[in-house]
Write a protein that holds these residues in place. Structure first.
Motif, PDB file in Angstrom:
ATOM      1  N   ARG A 177       0.826  -1.192   0.000  1.00  0.00           N
ATOM      2  CA  ARG A 177       0.000   0.000   0.000  1.00  0.00           C
ATOM      3  C   ARG A 177       0.871   1.256   0.000  1.00  0.00           C
ATOM      4  O   ARG A 177       2.067   1.212   0.299  1.00  0.00           O
ATOM      5  N   PRO A 179       2.570   4.547   1.351  1.00  0.00           N
ATOM      6  CA  PRO A 179       3.044   4.860   2.699  1.00  0.00           C
ATOM      7  C   PRO A 179       1.973   5.634   3.468  1.00  0.00           C
ATOM      8  O   PRO A 179       1.212   6.412   2.884  1.00  0.00           O
ATOM      9  N   GLN A 180       1.917   5.418   4.762  1.00  0.00           N
ATOM     10  CA  GLN A 180       0.893   6.088   5.565  1.00  0.00           C
ATOM     11  C   GLN A 180       0.974   7.607   5.434  1.00  0.00           C
ATOM     12  O   GLN A 180      -0.050   8.301   5.485  1.00  0.00           O
ATOM     13  N   ALA A 181       2.177   8.135   5.218  1.00  0.00           N
ATOM     14  CA  ALA A 181       2.343   9.584   5.094  1.00  0.00           C
ATOM     15  C   ALA A 181       1.578  10.156   3.902  1.00  0.00           C
ATOM     16  O   ALA A 181       1.273  11.348   3.861  1.00  0.00           O
ATOM     17  N   VAL A 183      -1.461   9.161   3.000  1.00  0.00           N
ATOM     18  CA  VAL A 183      -2.916   9.106   3.210  1.00  0.00           C
ATOM     19  C   VAL A 183      -3.360   9.596   4.584  1.00  0.00           C
ATOM     20  O   VAL A 183      -4.553   9.850   4.790  1.00  0.00           O
ATOM     21  N   PHE A 184      -2.436   9.751   5.509  1.00  0.00           N
ATOM     22  CA  PHE A 184      -2.773  10.205   6.860  1.00  0.00           C
ATOM     23  C   PHE A 184      -2.109  11.560   7.084  1.00  0.00           C
ATOM     24  O   PHE A 184      -0.897  11.653   7.276  1.00  0.00           O
ATOM     25  N   HIS A 185      -2.939  12.607   7.041  1.00  0.00           N
ATOM     26  CA  HIS A 185      -2.436  13.973   7.165  1.00  0.00           C
ATOM     27  C   HIS A 185      -2.902  14.561   8.489  1.00  0.00           C
ATOM     28  O   HIS A 185      -4.063  14.396   8.868  1.00  0.00           O
ATOM     29  N   TYR A 200       6.957   5.145  -3.916  1.00  0.00           N
ATOM     30  CA  TYR A 200       5.978   4.047  -3.958  1.00  0.00           C
ATOM     31  C   TYR A 200       5.950   3.408  -5.339  1.00  0.00           C
ATOM     32  O   TYR A 200       5.813   2.176  -5.465  1.00  0.00           O
TER      33      TYR A 200
END
Length: 248
Positions: A177, A179-181, A183-185, A200
């Motif tokens: 998937r 990176p969390q960075a 999609v998570f702001h 990615y």
């Protein structure tokens, strides 16, 4: 420190399965999946979700054709079609001498799709917790009017997505998937994403190469941009209008 529990392990172990055995899905398993579907939250408790289970081989084969000739739809024992449903809302309106006004605007389509997404998430988690495999089928929107007619879907109801359910014939690889960075702001949207996406892309290219023995190295950005350069399911609006939805 919080420990990773069984629920989170199930969610994190998700992968799409496209090869199934002949073993049937039991009625008990289907009922448990539907219990989970109905436990999902819905807007104003409107419960705007209907699931149509298709197990008849001939009908399932026709559905497989309509959703883009996806063989696993016909192969697996169960295909679940998730619909946004305002037919029950219309009945409620008639019972109370009210007008059904929500379907005159785009909000009804957004609400319906949102509720289906929440319900399907529960269905996926429930199925996988039972040891079953699944793969969502967005191709349910490829020929939506044909599905409406095949499955006798009434006005104010429209197909959103399908879900194949069965016993996996083999374990599919788990696709990396973003990176969390990405999609998570925190607090505000992070608009500096190009570098993250490029990294990615390299990861996905390596994954695809391993998966295909070097035959395929396409990146994530190439895949999505080559699909989203057009309206790839162009028949949705006409189906919605025939089903009674307006876009005022």
């Amino acid at each position: 420190m919080n420990e990773v529990n069984e629920v989170i392990n199930t969610l994190m172990n998700h992968r799409s399965i496209r090869n199934y055995t002949d073993e049937p899905v039991t009625e008990e398993q289907l009922n448990l999946i539907m219990d989970a579907v109905q436990a999902a939250p819905t807007s104003i408790n409107g419960q705007q979700v209907t699931v149509i289970s298709i197990q008849n081989p001939e009908r399932k084969a026709k559905v497989a054709e309509l959703v883009g000739n996806q063989a696993w739809v016909a192969q697996a024992p169960v295909f679940l079609l998730f619909c946004a449903d305002f037919n029950r809302t219309k009945i409620a309106a008639d019972l109370n001498d009210e007008k059904l006004g929500i379907t005159d605007g785009i909000e009804s389509v957004i609400v319906g799709a949102e509720n289906v997404g929440l319900a399907m998430g529960n269905a996926i988690a429930a199925a996988e917790s039972l040891g079953l495999g699944i793969v969502p089928i967005g191709g349910a929107r490829m020929n939506p009017q044909d599905l409406v007619e095949l499955l006798n879907i009434p006005p104010y109801v429209f197909p959103v997505c399908g879900l194949v359910v069965g016993h996996p014939a083999d374990a599919s690889a788990q696709k990396p998937r973003l990176p969390q960075a990405a999609v998570f702001h925190r607090e505000q949207y992070n608009n500096d994403l190009e570098g993250i996406i490029k990294e990615y892309d390299e990861q996905i290219s390596e994954y695809m190469s391993k998966r295909t023995g070097g035959k395929e190295t396409r990146t994530w950005s190439k895949s999505v941009s080559s699909i989203y350069n057009r309206i790839y399911y162009p028949n949705v609006r006409a189906m919605l209008e025939k089903q009674g939805f307006k876009f005022n």
